[in-house]
Design an enzyme around this catalytic site. Structure first.
Site, PDB file in Angstrom:
ATOM      1  N   ASN A  52     101.817  -7.912  67.587  1.00 38.61           N
ATOM      2  CA  ASN A  52     101.326  -6.677  68.216  1.00 38.61           C
ATOM      3  C   ASN A  52      99.941  -6.296  67.688  1.00 38.61           C
ATOM      4  O   ASN A  52      99.386  -5.274  68.089  1.00 38.61           O
ATOM      5  CB  ASN A  52     102.317  -5.517  68.033  1.00 38.61           C
ATOM      6  CG  ASN A  52     102.378  -5.028  66.600  1.00 38.61           C
ATOM      7  OD1 ASN A  52     101.715  -5.546  65.708  1.00 38.61           O
ATOM      8  ND2 ASN A  52     103.201  -4.013  66.368  1.00 38.61           N
ATOM      9  N   GLY A  56      97.567  -7.685  62.291  1.00 34.62           N
ATOM     10  CA  GLY A  56      97.050  -9.049  62.469  1.00 34.62           C
ATOM     11  C   GLY A  56      95.557  -9.039  62.759  1.00 34.62           C
ATOM     12  O   GLY A  56      94.988  -8.005  63.095  1.00 34.62           O
ATOM     13  N   ASP A  71     105.088  -6.589  71.162  1.00 35.31           N
ATOM     14  CA  ASP A  71     105.693  -5.842  70.064  1.00 35.31           C
ATOM     15  C   ASP A  71     107.162  -6.230  69.966  1.00 35.31           C
ATOM     16  O   ASP A  71     107.813  -6.422  71.002  1.00 35.31           O
ATOM     17  CB  ASP A  71     105.551  -4.341  70.388  1.00 35.31           C
ATOM     18  CG  ASP A  71     105.704  -3.488  69.155  1.00 35.31           C
ATOM     19  OD1 ASP A  71     106.789  -3.534  68.535  1.00 35.31           O
ATOM     20  OD2 ASP A  71     104.744  -2.783  68.805  1.00 35.31           O
ATOM     21  N   ILE A  72     107.701  -6.283  68.749  1.00 35.18           N
ATOM     22  CA  ILE A  72     109.128  -6.619  68.632  1.00 35.18           C
ATOM     23  C   ILE A  72     110.013  -5.494  69.174  1.00 35.18           C
ATOM     24  O   ILE A  72     111.181  -5.701  69.474  1.00 35.18           O
ATOM     25  CB  ILE A  72     109.535  -6.975  67.174  1.00 35.18           C
ATOM     26  CG1 ILE A  72     109.139  -5.882  66.180  1.00 35.18           C
ATOM     27  CG2 ILE A  72     108.943  -8.312  66.779  1.00 35.18           C
ATOM     28  CD1 ILE A  72     109.589  -6.163  64.740  1.00 35.18           C
ATOM     29  N   ALA A  94     106.634  -7.403  59.881  1.00 43.32           N
ATOM     30  CA  ALA A  94     107.301  -6.283  59.212  1.00 43.32           C
ATOM     31  C   ALA A  94     106.262  -5.376  58.585  1.00 43.32           C
ATOM     32  O   ALA A  94     105.149  -5.808  58.296  1.00 43.32           O
ATOM     33  CB  ALA A  94     108.239  -6.810  58.121  1.00 43.32           C
ATOM     34  N   SER A 136     112.208 -10.823  50.644  1.00 40.91           N
ATOM     35  CA  SER A 136     111.334 -10.401  49.538  1.00 40.91           C
ATOM     36  C   SER A 136     112.113 -10.291  48.243  1.00 40.91           C
ATOM     37  O   SER A 136     113.313  -9.973  48.244  1.00 40.91           O
ATOM     38  CB  SER A 136     110.761  -9.030  49.888  1.00 40.91           C
ATOM     39  OG  SER A 136     110.147  -8.458  48.775  1.00 40.91           O
ATOM     40  N   TYR A 160     111.424  -0.240  51.473  1.00 46.73           N
ATOM     41  CA  TYR A 160     110.999  -1.529  52.015  1.00 46.73           C
ATOM     42  C   TYR A 160     112.016  -2.625  51.633  1.00 46.73           C
ATOM     43  O   TYR A 160     112.483  -3.389  52.484  1.00 46.73           O
ATOM     44  CB  TYR A 160     109.591  -1.853  51.468  1.00 46.73           C
ATOM     45  CG  TYR A 160     109.215  -3.298  51.515  1.00 46.73           C
ATOM     46  CD1 TYR A 160     108.848  -3.909  52.708  1.00 46.73           C
ATOM     47  CD2 TYR A 160     109.227  -4.077  50.353  1.00 46.73           C
ATOM     48  CE1 TYR A 160     108.507  -5.250  52.740  1.00 46.73           C
ATOM     49  CE2 TYR A 160     108.884  -5.411  50.378  1.00 46.73           C
ATOM     50  CZ  TYR A 160     108.527  -5.995  51.571  1.00 46.73           C
ATOM     51  OH  TYR A 160     108.203  -7.326  51.600  1.00 46.73           O
ATOM     52  N   LYS A 164     114.696  -5.078  53.901  1.00 50.97           N
ATOM     53  CA  LYS A 164     114.789  -6.549  53.825  1.00 50.97           C
ATOM     54  C   LYS A 164     116.233  -6.986  53.547  1.00 50.97           C
ATOM     55  O   LYS A 164     116.718  -7.971  54.114  1.00 50.97           O
ATOM     56  CB  LYS A 164     113.852  -7.083  52.739  1.00 50.97           C
ATOM     57  CG  LYS A 164     112.370  -6.935  53.075  1.00 50.97           C
ATOM     58  CD  LYS A 164     111.928  -7.946  54.120  1.00 50.97           C
ATOM     59  CE  LYS A 164     110.511  -7.750  54.570  1.00 50.97           C
ATOM     60  NZ  LYS A 164     110.053  -8.707  55.565  1.00 50.97           N
ATOM     61  N   ARG A 301     102.708   3.359  38.486  1.00 51.08           N
ATOM     62  CA  ARG A 301     103.120   3.591  39.876  1.00 51.08           C
ATOM     63  C   ARG A 301     104.651   3.660  39.880  1.00 51.08           C
ATOM     64  O   ARG A 301     105.299   2.727  39.366  1.00 51.08           O
ATOM     65  CB  ARG A 301     102.621   2.429  40.749  1.00 51.08           C
ATOM     66  CG  ARG A 301     102.799   2.619  42.224  1.00 51.08           C
ATOM     67  CD  ARG A 301     102.102   1.527  43.013  1.00 51.08           C
ATOM     68  NE  ARG A 301     102.674   0.207  42.784  1.00 51.08           N
ATOM     69  CZ  ARG A 301     102.300  -0.904  43.430  1.00 51.08           C
ATOM     70  NH1 ARG A 301     101.358  -0.841  44.349  1.00 51.08           N
ATOM     71  NH2 ARG A 301     102.851  -2.049  43.166  1.00 51.08           N
ATOM     72  N   GLY A 303     108.421   3.156  40.329  1.00 57.53           N
ATOM     73  CA  GLY A 303     109.211   2.043  40.864  1.00 57.53           C
ATOM     74  C   GLY A 303     108.720   0.663  40.467  1.00 57.53           C
ATOM     75  O   GLY A 303     109.355  -0.330  40.816  1.00 57.53           O
ATOM     76  N   ASP A 304     107.600   0.570  39.745  1.00 53.76           N
ATOM     77  CA  ASP A 304     107.095  -0.744  39.335  1.00 53.76           C
ATOM     78  C   ASP A 304     107.865  -1.276  38.123  1.00 53.76           C
ATOM     79  O   ASP A 304     107.788  -0.692  37.045  1.00 53.76           O
ATOM     80  CB  ASP A 304     105.613  -0.642  38.932  1.00 53.76           C
ATOM     81  CG  ASP A 304     104.663  -0.998  40.054  1.00 53.76           C
ATOM     82  OD1 ASP A 304     105.110  -1.575  41.061  1.00 53.76           O
ATOM     83  OD2 ASP A 304     103.461  -0.706  39.906  1.00 53.76           O
TER      84      ASP A 304
HETATM   85  C1  UD1 Z   1     105.782  -5.460  46.142  1.00 54.31           C
HETATM   86  C2  UD1 Z   1     107.187  -5.947  46.252  1.00 54.31           C
HETATM   87  C3  UD1 Z   1     107.197  -7.343  46.796  1.00 54.31           C
HETATM   88  C4  UD1 Z   1     106.550  -7.326  48.158  1.00 54.31           C
HETATM   89  C5  UD1 Z   1     105.146  -6.809  48.036  1.00 54.31           C
HETATM   90  C6  UD1 Z   1     104.632  -6.628  49.445  1.00 54.31           C
HETATM   91  C7  UD1 Z   1     108.649  -4.913  44.627  1.00 54.31           C
HETATM   92  C8  UD1 Z   1     109.210  -4.984  43.264  1.00 54.31           C
HETATM   93  N1  UD1 Z   1     107.799  -5.898  44.967  1.00 54.31           N
HETATM   94  O1  UD1 Z   1     105.170  -6.224  45.127  1.00 54.31           O
HETATM   95  O2  UD1 Z   1     108.512  -7.813  46.934  1.00 54.31           O
HETATM   96  O3  UD1 Z   1     106.569  -8.602  48.729  1.00 54.31           O
HETATM   97  O4  UD1 Z   1     105.130  -5.542  47.384  1.00 54.31           O
HETATM   98  O5  UD1 Z   1     103.546  -5.815  49.514  1.00 54.31           O
HETATM   99  O6  UD1 Z   1     108.948  -4.033  45.396  1.00 54.31           O
HETATM  100  N2  UD1 Z   1      98.543  -3.006  40.905  1.00 54.31           N
HETATM  101  C9  UD1 Z   1      97.539  -2.285  40.261  1.00 54.31           C
HETATM  102  N3  UD1 Z   1      96.555  -1.737  41.041  1.00 54.31           N
HETATM  103  C10 UD1 Z   1      96.517  -1.857  42.391  1.00 54.31           C
HETATM  104  C11 UD1 Z   1      97.552  -2.599  43.040  1.00 54.31           C
HETATM  105  C12 UD1 Z   1      98.552  -3.145  42.267  1.00 54.31           C
HETATM  106  O7  UD1 Z   1      97.538  -2.148  39.039  1.00 54.31           O
HETATM  107  O8  UD1 Z   1      95.611  -1.309  43.026  1.00 54.31           O
HETATM  108  C13 UD1 Z   1      99.594  -3.631  40.089  1.00 54.31           C
HETATM  109  C14 UD1 Z   1     100.984  -3.104  40.392  1.00 54.31           C
HETATM  110  O9  UD1 Z   1     101.308  -2.023  39.576  1.00 54.31           O
HETATM  111  C15 UD1 Z   1     101.843  -4.344  40.097  1.00 54.31           C
HETATM  112  C16 UD1 Z   1     100.938  -5.520  40.418  1.00 54.31           C
HETATM  113  O10 UD1 Z   1      99.613  -5.001  40.428  1.00 54.31           O
HETATM  114  O11 UD1 Z   1     102.146  -4.390  38.733  1.00 54.31           O
HETATM  115  C17 UD1 Z   1     101.238  -6.126  41.778  1.00 54.31           C
HETATM  116  O12 UD1 Z   1     101.312  -5.074  42.733  1.00 54.31           O
HETATM  117  P1  UD1 Z   1     101.422  -5.335  44.311  1.00 54.31           P
HETATM  118  O13 UD1 Z   1     100.407  -6.352  44.693  1.00 54.31           O
HETATM  119  O14 UD1 Z   1     101.374  -4.007  44.986  1.00 54.31           O
HETATM  120  O15 UD1 Z   1     102.826  -6.013  44.516  1.00 54.31           O
HETATM  121  P2  UD1 Z   1     104.288  -5.575  44.001  1.00 54.31           P
HETATM  122  O16 UD1 Z   1     104.443  -4.108  43.986  1.00 54.31           O
HETATM  123  O17 UD1 Z   1     104.574  -6.317  42.738  1.00 54.31           O
END
Ligand code: UD1
Length: 341
Positions: A52, A56, A71-72, A94, A136, A160, A164, A301, A303-304
């Site tokens: 869609n 992309g 679109d799906i 997605a 994921s 998210y 999945k 952030r 949930g990380d």
């Molecule tokens: C998340 C999902 C993953 C998914 C992906 C899709 C979880 C645990 N993981 O990955 O399965 O496929 O999103 O988008 O839900 N970071 C920074 N600054 C930034 C961006 C990221 O410090 O501006 C850090 C984040 O805190 C993290 C790492 O970089 O520690 C990777 O982040 P990101 O690329 O957003 O991916 P995930 O959250 O790990």
């Protein structure tokens, strides 16, 4: 239908026979979808991209593919396209921004869940039996042990990841009730670009770490925010398992062959089995790009998890798959190649 022209493919020393298939790639103009499409075309398959274009890029649609702008959630168009006679579906369309999914779950429910129901129903109506789905690592949630294998508890921390996991459950029910066969591929952190430079579309408003670093190096953003430097890791920043998109693309080929030849479904992790910290990625990016990449440390952030790494033993054992491009230098240099204009 299997085509008579069998191709011998070599995946890093693992040879296998692949039959030319007609494959319907939903979300094939996106970042991962275009790399998967490239891999399918390189292996001699015929591909139709259905997208869609919400995220992309036009330049991601290769001239060798047929393209349907759809679109799906538009069941009529989807069903009509599905009825053209495909050997398999690859489903990558997605919404994937973790933070956004917590703010707007309604949007993620409609697109990711309703979209899945339409795709599966259209497959059943059109008699398409095989599907390869982009799942994921987010289905696992906070790790209770690492490396994470497929038996790890499933406890998504964000909406998210919940969508999945629900989609995986739909796939299992449609297998039982309708005879569908699926490969559910649990990607860890997808990154990198085609090393031959054949995919050039940039993601719009990226939130993932590597494109954000690249936008900072290219001067599109003033600085990178590092979300927390007080984690219990070797340098205080989060550790993730980054997997190159071309390695993901190869896994799709192998998984499609597996589910068709064995006539059984499959759920596997796809990761490099190597953890890299945010700081390690930033420092390697400074070295490779030669740019200063200003940074500021901000709050964590929500949930990380501190550290996530995959066990990819199952994919190795069942598919003969192995990451080949997922070292830090290849991930970063192949991405810089498209951002450094
Ligand atoms: C998340 C999902 C993953 C998914 C992906 C899709 C979880 C645990 N993981 O990955 O399965 O496929 O999103 O988008 O839900 N970071 C920074 N600054 C930034 C961006 C990221 O410090 O501006 C850090 C984040 O805190 C993290 C790492 O970089 O520690 C990777 O982040 P990101 O690329 O957003 O991916 P995930 O959250 O790990």
């Amino acid at each position: 239908m299997l085509r008579p022209s069998a191709l011998m493919l070599d995946f890093g020393g693992v040879s296998c026979i692949s039959y030319s298939m007609r494959i319907f790639v939903i979300g094939g103009a996106g970042y991962i979808g275009s790399h998967v499409t490239r891999g399918l075309l390189d292996a001699g398959h015929q591909v139709c991209v259905y997208d869609n274009m919400s995220s992309g890029a036009k330049e991601n649609i290769f001239p060798e593919t047929r393209f349907i702008h759809g679109d799906i959630l538009d069941y009529t168009t989807l069903l009509e396209a599905m009825r053209e006679g495909w050997d398999a579906v690859v489903y990558l369309a997605a919404l994937k921004a973790v933070g956004e999914s917590m703010l707007y779950p309604e949007k993620y429910s409609v697109n990711n869940i309703n979209g899945t129901v339409y795709i599966l129903n259209a497959m059943c109506a059109a008699g398409v039996k095989y599907i390869c789905f982009s799942s994921s690592a987010a289905v696992y949630g906070q790790p209770v042990r690492t490396p994470i294998d497929e038996e790890h508890p499933l406890n998504p921390e964000n909406f998210y990841g919940f969508t999945k996991l629900e989609i995986e459950r739909f796939l299992a029910w449609y297998e039982r009730l309708k005879g569908l066969r699926y490969a559910s591929l649990r990607y860890f952190n997808a990154a990198g670009y085609d090393t031959a430079g054949r995919v050039r579309g940039l993601e719009r408003n990226p939130a993932n770490l590597l494109p954000v670093i690249m936008e900072t190096a290219a001067g599109i953003r003033p600085r990178l925010q590092i979300f927390g430097a007080d984690y219990p890791t070797r340098d205080g920043t989060c550790i993730r398992d980054y997997i190159h998109v071309s390695d993901l693309a190869q896994a799709h080929l192998l998984a499609l062959n597996f589910i068709r030849e064995k006539d059984e479904s499959l759920t596997v992790n796809l990761g490099s089995e190597t953890g890299l910290s945010v700081r390690e990625i930033v420092e390697a990016s400074r070295r490779i790009t030669g740019k200063p990449i200003p940074e500021e440390i901000t709050a964590r952030r929500p949930g990380d998890p501190a550290a996530l790494t995959a066990s990819a033993a199952k994919a190795k054992r069942l598919l003969g798959w192995k990451a080949r491009y997922s070292d830090a230098d290849t991930l970063i240099s192949s991405t810089w190649n498209v951002y450094n204009l």
